[in-house]
Motif scaffolding. Structure first.
Motif, PDB file in Angstrom:
ATOM      1  N   THR A 183       0.834  -1.207   0.000  1.00 37.98           N
ATOM      2  CA  THR A 183       0.000   0.000   0.000  1.00 37.98           C
ATOM      3  C   THR A 183       0.866   1.253   0.000  1.00 37.98           C
ATOM      4  O   THR A 183       0.607   2.207  -0.747  1.00 37.98           O
ATOM      5  CB  THR A 183      -0.941   0.004   1.218  1.00 37.98           C
ATOM      6  OG1 THR A 183      -1.735  -1.179   1.170  1.00 37.98           O
ATOM      7  CG2 THR A 183      -1.824   1.237   1.236  1.00 37.98           C
ATOM      8  N   ILE A 184       1.912   1.253   0.829  1.00 32.92           N
ATOM      9  CA  ILE A 184       2.812   2.407   0.901  1.00 32.92           C
ATOM     10  C   ILE A 184       3.451   2.667  -0.456  1.00 32.92           C
ATOM     11  O   ILE A 184       3.455   3.795  -0.958  1.00 32.92           O
ATOM     12  CB  ILE A 184       3.889   2.194   1.984  1.00 32.92           C
ATOM     13  CG1 ILE A 184       3.258   2.222   3.371  1.00 32.92           C
ATOM     14  CG2 ILE A 184       5.020   3.216   1.851  1.00 32.92           C
ATOM     15  CD1 ILE A 184       4.182   1.746   4.492  1.00 32.92           C
ATOM     16  N   TYR A 185       3.982   1.615  -1.079  1.00 29.21           N
ATOM     17  CA  TYR A 185       4.663   1.796  -2.369  1.00 29.21           C
ATOM     18  C   TYR A 185       3.696   2.097  -3.498  1.00 29.21           C
ATOM     19  O   TYR A 185       4.037   2.849  -4.421  1.00 29.21           O
ATOM     20  CB  TYR A 185       5.560   0.597  -2.690  1.00 29.21           C
ATOM     21  CG  TYR A 185       6.922   0.779  -2.082  1.00 29.21           C
ATOM     22  CD1 TYR A 185       7.944   1.372  -2.805  1.00 29.21           C
ATOM     23  CD2 TYR A 185       7.176   0.415  -0.769  1.00 29.21           C
ATOM     24  CE1 TYR A 185       9.182   1.578  -2.246  1.00 29.21           C
ATOM     25  CE2 TYR A 185       8.413   0.621  -0.199  1.00 29.21           C
ATOM     26  CZ  TYR A 185       9.415   1.198  -0.939  1.00 29.21           C
ATOM     27  OH  TYR A 185      10.630   1.418  -0.373  1.00 29.21           O
ATOM     28  N   ASP A 186       2.504   1.544  -3.468  1.00 24.04           N
ATOM     29  CA  ASP A 186       1.519   1.864  -4.493  1.00 24.04           C
ATOM     30  C   ASP A 186       1.192   3.352  -4.450  1.00 24.04           C
ATOM     31  O   ASP A 186       1.143   4.023  -5.483  1.00 24.04           O
ATOM     32  CB  ASP A 186       0.264   1.018  -4.302  1.00 24.04           C
ATOM     33  CG  ASP A 186      -0.651   1.034  -5.505  1.00 24.04           C
ATOM     34  OD1 ASP A 186      -0.169   1.255  -6.640  1.00 24.04           O
ATOM     35  OD2 ASP A 186      -1.859   0.825  -5.322  1.00 24.04           O
ATOM     36  N   THR A 187       1.016   3.894  -3.253  1.00 22.81           N
ATOM     37  CA  THR A 187       0.759   5.336  -3.084  1.00 22.81           C
ATOM     38  C   THR A 187       1.963   6.158  -3.536  1.00 22.81           C
ATOM     39  O   THR A 187       1.822   7.154  -4.261  1.00 22.81           O
ATOM     40  CB  THR A 187       0.415   5.646  -1.613  1.00 22.81           C
ATOM     41  OG1 THR A 187      -0.722   4.866  -1.229  1.00 22.81           O
ATOM     42  CG2 THR A 187       0.129   7.123  -1.414  1.00 22.81           C
ATOM     43  N   LEU A 188       3.155   5.738  -3.111  1.00 18.90           N
ATOM     44  CA  LEU A 188       4.368   6.456  -3.504  1.00 18.90           C
ATOM     45  C   LEU A 188       4.536   6.461  -5.018  1.00 18.90           C
ATOM     46  O   LEU A 188       4.803   7.505  -5.629  1.00 18.90           O
ATOM     47  CB  LEU A 188       5.600   5.825  -2.841  1.00 18.90           C
ATOM     48  CG  LEU A 188       6.954   6.393  -3.263  1.00 18.90           C
ATOM     49  CD1 LEU A 188       7.081   7.863  -2.867  1.00 18.90           C
ATOM     50  CD2 LEU A 188       8.077   5.563  -2.658  1.00 18.90           C
ATOM     51  N   PHE A 189       4.377   5.304  -5.644  1.00 21.96           N
ATOM     52  CA  PHE A 189       4.539   5.214  -7.100  1.00 21.96           C
ATOM     53  C   PHE A 189       3.519   6.077  -7.830  1.00 21.96           C
ATOM     54  O   PHE A 189       3.851   6.737  -8.817  1.00 21.96           O
ATOM     55  CB  PHE A 189       4.433   3.763  -7.561  1.00 21.96           C
ATOM     56  CG  PHE A 189       5.624   2.904  -7.222  1.00 21.96           C
ATOM     57  CD1 PHE A 189       6.776   3.428  -6.637  1.00 21.96           C
ATOM     58  CD2 PHE A 189       5.596   1.550  -7.482  1.00 21.96           C
ATOM     59  CE1 PHE A 189       7.859   2.624  -6.337  1.00 21.96           C
ATOM     60  CE2 PHE A 189       6.678   0.732  -7.182  1.00 21.96           C
ATOM     61  CZ  PHE A 189       7.808   1.275  -6.612  1.00 21.96           C
ATOM     62  N   SER A 190       2.283   6.109  -7.347  1.00 21.14           N
ATOM     63  CA  SER A 190       1.252   6.964  -7.972  1.00 21.14           C
ATOM     64  C   SER A 190       1.657   8.426  -7.890  1.00 21.14           C
ATOM     65  O   SER A 190       1.507   9.180  -8.860  1.00 21.14           O
ATOM     66  CB  SER A 190      -0.098   6.754  -7.287  1.00 21.14           C
ATOM     67  OG  SER A 190      -0.571   5.463  -7.516  1.00 21.14           O
ATOM     68  N   THR A 191       2.175   8.831  -6.739  1.00 18.53           N
ATOM     69  CA  THR A 191       2.609  10.224  -6.547  1.00 18.53           C
ATOM     70  C   THR A 191       3.778  10.554  -7.466  1.00 18.53           C
ATOM     71  O   THR A 191       3.794  11.619  -8.104  1.00 18.53           O
ATOM     72  CB  THR A 191       3.001  10.457  -5.070  1.00 18.53           C
ATOM     73  OG1 THR A 191       1.875  10.153  -4.250  1.00 18.53           O
ATOM     74  CG2 THR A 191       3.454  11.885  -4.842  1.00 18.53           C
TER      75      THR A 191
ATOM     76  N   THR B  40      11.193   0.186 -11.800  1.00 12.59           N
ATOM     77  CA  THR B  40       9.741   0.180 -11.995  1.00 12.59           C
ATOM     78  C   THR B  40       9.047   1.196 -11.098  1.00 12.59           C
ATOM     79  O   THR B  40       9.563   1.541 -10.042  1.00 12.59           O
ATOM     80  CB  THR B  40       9.154  -1.220 -11.711  1.00 12.59           C
ATOM     81  OG1 THR B  40       7.787  -1.240 -12.117  1.00 12.59           O
ATOM     82  CG2 THR B  40       9.269  -1.600 -10.245  1.00 12.59           C
ATOM     83  N   LEU B  41       7.915   1.636 -11.553  1.00  9.76           N
ATOM     84  CA  LEU B  41       6.973   2.393 -10.731  1.00  9.76           C
ATOM     85  C   LEU B  41       5.621   1.679 -10.771  1.00  9.76           C
ATOM     86  O   LEU B  41       4.576   2.283 -10.604  1.00  9.76           O
ATOM     87  CB  LEU B  41       6.833   3.836 -11.236  1.00  9.76           C
ATOM     88  CG  LEU B  41       8.051   4.719 -11.011  1.00  9.76           C
ATOM     89  CD1 LEU B  41       7.838   6.097 -11.644  1.00  9.76           C
ATOM     90  CD2 LEU B  41       8.375   4.851  -9.541  1.00  9.76           C
ATOM     91  N   ASN B  42       5.668   0.370 -10.975  1.00 13.56           N
ATOM     92  CA  ASN B  42       4.484  -0.477 -11.026  1.00 13.56           C
ATOM     93  C   ASN B  42       4.513  -1.387  -9.801  1.00 13.56           C
ATOM     94  O   ASN B  42       5.452  -2.161  -9.624  1.00 13.56           O
ATOM     95  CB  ASN B  42       4.500  -1.295 -12.320  1.00 13.56           C
ATOM     96  CG  ASN B  42       3.313  -2.223 -12.439  1.00 13.56           C
ATOM     97  OD1 ASN B  42       3.038  -3.024 -11.560  1.00 13.56           O
ATOM     98  ND2 ASN B  42       2.629  -2.118 -13.565  1.00 13.56           N
ATOM     99  N   ILE B  43       3.491  -1.318  -8.968  1.00 14.03           N
ATOM    100  CA  ILE B  43       3.477  -2.069  -7.718  1.00 14.03           C
ATOM    101  C   ILE B  43       3.501  -3.573  -7.966  1.00 14.03           C
ATOM    102  O   ILE B  43       4.120  -4.320  -7.190  1.00 14.03           O
ATOM    103  CB  ILE B  43       2.286  -1.646  -6.819  1.00 14.03           C
ATOM    104  CG1 ILE B  43       2.447  -2.234  -5.410  1.00 14.03           C
ATOM    105  CG2 ILE B  43       0.964  -2.038  -7.433  1.00 14.03           C
ATOM    106  CD1 ILE B  43       3.668  -1.804  -4.664  1.00 14.03           C
TER     107      ILE B  43
END
Length: 176
Positions: A30-38, A109-112
């Motif tokens: 969840t943390i990385y998914d949010t970070l990657f989206s940002t 990557t920026l893909n979770i």
């Protein structure tokens, strides 16, 4: 996020604090998914760039010597499979850090799901190397035989390594 001398002036490096498998499964995704989206919404990209890579460290203190031997043999004697998992050619492992083994194999990557696949691969390979006999890995078998034994392990642990299994199914046409 920080700058890194190996990146262009526009590049950033994402660095995390150490975390456990349980932390990753409970909070990390969840943390990385949010970070990657940002990061993506700020105009940054990763896998599309030629200079992007991802390095993941594991603690040397958490690995037995026999487990490390099997892991090294698997990685270096299965180059086609490692390049498939990593999604690039790479310089494999760095044993120089005093406290960690650094996996330098993965494409950035920026893909979770891709990050999850990479973390799941390392965790599953460590688990496999912990349980497998030395003759299952450290042998003169060809790469296909060695990888098939690992894939049998994954087949029994699909729910634990869902992103990795989905990736392998898509890339290799497997139903692990």
């Amino acid at each position: 996020c920080k700058t890194d001398s190996s990146l262009s002036d526009d590049g950033i490096e994402v660095v995390s604090h150490p975390f456990s498998w349980n932390f990753w499964k409970t909070y990390g995704q969840t943390i990385y998914d949010t970070l990657f989206s940002t990061i993506r919404s700020s105009g940054y990209y990763s896998a599309e760039g030629a200079e992007t890579g991802m390095h993941i460290h594991i603690s040397k203190s958490a690995i037995r010597t026999s487990q490390l031997l099997k892991l090294l043999w698997f990685v270096y004697e299965s180059p086609n499979f490692i390049e498939l998992i990593a999604q690039r050619t790479s310089d494999y492992l760095n044993m120089e850090p005093s406290q960690t083994v650094e996996f330098r194999i993965f494409k950035g990557t920026l893909n979770i799901m891709t990050l999850s696949k990479a973390i799941e691969f390392i965790h599953s390979l460590l688990s496999y190397c912990s349980d497998a006999s030395i003759s299952d890995i450290v042998n003169k078998d060809n790469e296909k035989t060695r990888v098939d034994k690992y894939l049998q392990f994954l087949s029994k642990n699909q729910s634990k390594y869902m992103n990795l299994c989905l990736f392998l199914n898509n890339e290799m046409g497997l139903s692990t």
